[in-house]
Scaffold this active site. Sequence first.
Site, PDB file in Angstrom:
ATOM      1  N   GLY A  12      59.326  38.141  52.891  1.00 54.02           N
ATOM      2  CA  GLY A  12      58.053  37.869  53.562  1.00 54.02           C
ATOM      3  C   GLY A  12      57.311  39.106  54.016  1.00 54.02           C
ATOM      4  O   GLY A  12      56.549  39.057  54.985  1.00 54.02           O
ATOM      5  N   SER A  13      57.465  40.221  53.294  1.00 51.97           N
ATOM      6  CA  SER A  13      56.715  41.420  53.709  1.00 51.97           C
ATOM      7  C   SER A  13      55.211  41.199  53.533  1.00 51.97           C
ATOM      8  O   SER A  13      54.412  41.736  54.306  1.00 51.97           O
ATOM      9  CB  SER A  13      57.192  42.670  52.963  1.00 51.97           C
ATOM     10  N   LYS A  65      60.195  17.122  42.932  1.00 50.48           N
ATOM     11  CA  LYS A  65      59.063  17.884  43.493  1.00 50.48           C
ATOM     12  C   LYS A  65      58.087  16.976  44.246  1.00 50.48           C
ATOM     13  O   LYS A  65      57.566  17.336  45.294  1.00 50.48           O
ATOM     14  CB  LYS A  65      58.335  18.609  42.350  1.00 50.48           C
ATOM     15  N   MET A  90      58.653  31.122  45.244  1.00 55.30           N
ATOM     16  CA  MET A  90      59.140  31.164  43.873  1.00 55.30           C
ATOM     17  C   MET A  90      59.300  29.764  43.261  1.00 55.30           C
ATOM     18  O   MET A  90      60.292  29.475  42.592  1.00 55.30           O
ATOM     19  CB  MET A  90      60.457  31.955  43.814  1.00 55.30           C
ATOM     20  N   ARG A  91      58.320  28.910  43.496  1.00 51.89           N
ATOM     21  CA  ARG A  91      58.308  27.570  42.900  1.00 51.89           C
ATOM     22  C   ARG A  91      56.933  27.252  42.367  1.00 51.89           C
ATOM     23  O   ARG A  91      55.945  27.687  42.961  1.00 51.89           O
ATOM     24  CB  ARG A  91      58.592  26.500  43.965  1.00 51.89           C
ATOM     25  N   LEU A  92      56.913  26.481  41.300  1.00 49.81           N
ATOM     26  CA  LEU A  92      55.616  26.034  40.781  1.00 49.81           C
ATOM     27  C   LEU A  92      55.030  24.985  41.730  1.00 49.81           C
ATOM     28  O   LEU A  92      55.748  24.108  42.206  1.00 49.81           O
ATOM     29  CB  LEU A  92      55.808  25.378  39.410  1.00 49.81           C
ATOM     30  N   ILE A  93      53.746  25.109  41.983  1.00 46.70           N
ATOM     31  CA  ILE A  93      53.066  24.091  42.793  1.00 46.70           C
ATOM     32  C   ILE A  93      52.794  22.879  41.891  1.00 46.70           C
ATOM     33  O   ILE A  93      52.315  23.022  40.767  1.00 46.70           O
ATOM     34  CB  ILE A  93      51.734  24.653  43.348  1.00 46.70           C
ATOM     35  N   ASN A 107      47.683  33.035  44.880  1.00 41.90           N
ATOM     36  CA  ASN A 107      49.027  33.597  44.677  1.00 41.90           C
ATOM     37  C   ASN A 107      48.919  35.096  44.435  1.00 41.90           C
ATOM     38  O   ASN A 107      47.906  35.575  43.910  1.00 41.90           O
ATOM     39  CB  ASN A 107      49.666  32.929  43.447  1.00 41.90           C
ATOM     40  N   HIS A 109      51.069  38.249  42.505  1.00 40.32           N
ATOM     41  CA  HIS A 109      52.125  38.426  41.503  1.00 40.32           C
ATOM     42  C   HIS A 109      52.268  39.910  41.164  1.00 40.32           C
ATOM     43  O   HIS A 109      51.250  40.599  40.968  1.00 40.32           O
ATOM     44  CB  HIS A 109      51.793  37.609  40.249  1.00 40.32           C
TER      45      HIS A 109
HETATM   46  C1  GAR Z   1      56.012  40.012  45.991  1.00 44.08           C
HETATM   47  O1  GAR Z   1      56.129  41.231  45.292  1.00 44.08           O
HETATM   48  C2  GAR Z   1      55.192  39.020  45.196  1.00 44.08           C
HETATM   49  O2  GAR Z   1      54.217  39.622  44.386  1.00 44.08           O
HETATM   50  C3  GAR Z   1      56.255  38.366  44.347  1.00 44.08           C
HETATM   51  O3  GAR Z   1      57.349  38.217  45.198  1.00 44.08           O
HETATM   52  C4  GAR Z   1      57.373  39.325  46.110  1.00 44.08           C
HETATM   53  C5  GAR Z   1      57.625  38.796  47.494  1.00 44.08           C
HETATM   54  O4  GAR Z   1      57.847  39.852  48.396  1.00 44.08           O
HETATM   55  N1  GAR Z   1      55.800  37.099  43.811  1.00 44.08           N
HETATM   56  C6  GAR Z   1      56.138  36.623  42.616  1.00 44.08           C
HETATM   57  O5  GAR Z   1      56.904  37.194  41.869  1.00 44.08           O
HETATM   58  C7  GAR Z   1      55.479  35.303  42.258  1.00 44.08           C
HETATM   59  N2  GAR Z   1      55.681  34.958  40.893  1.00 44.08           N
HETATM   60  P1  GAR Z   1      57.817  39.594  49.961  1.00 44.08           P
HETATM   61  O6  GAR Z   1      58.736  38.386  50.237  1.00 44.08           O
HETATM   62  O7  GAR Z   1      58.364  40.848  50.569  1.00 44.08           O
HETATM   63  O8  GAR Z   1      56.399  39.303  50.345  1.00 44.08           O
END
Ligand code: GAR
EC number: 2.1.2.2
Length: 188
Positions: A12-13, A65, A90-93, A107, A109
Amino acid sequence: MKNIAVFASGSGSNFQAIIDEVKKGELQANLKLLVCDKPNAFCIERATNEDIPYFTFSAKDYAGKEEYENEILKKLKENKIEFIVLAGYMRLIGPILLKEFEGRIVNIHPSLLPAFPGKDAIGQALNANVKKSGVTIHFVDEGMDTGPIIAQQEVDIDSAETRESLQEKIHEIEHQLYPAVLKKLFSK
Ligand code: GAR
């Protein structure tokens, strides 16, 4: 001011970067709810530290889901959520949330989409030996990391790049770019 829910699955950064900008008054939003599908994820601790209510669930406890998204939808309605911000969720909506929040789910990515969608985009880029990757912010549709692109920022991949160093560079970009893009979206 928009009522928003952040969805996350991990550290969750990005959630924290959004919290910090809201606290500074830079991002005008009411952070009403965290939705997390991993009951032990660190993002829940971040929500607790900031007194942000959270809803956590395990997909395996539901028939599918539709069942867990109906429960999420109930929480979103209770909190009068207007916008969903995916931050490492990390789940499809699925159709339940897509229908209700059409055009109001974004989102982030860690690649230059359409390159390297799905899991481990950073590892995918390193394995492909590309010289550039980056970050994409996009509206969410039914696909995996598809949907109209809102913003992208490139990052150079050096010859000595490791997974850790690339992840760090990407996070640094994400933590600036996501709040900035949200600020623009919410001011519309
Ligand atoms: C982030 O880098 C985000 O872009 C990626 O997960 C990480 C979460 O980091 N998202 C995906 O890969 C979505 N397909 P965080 O928990 O430190 O925010």
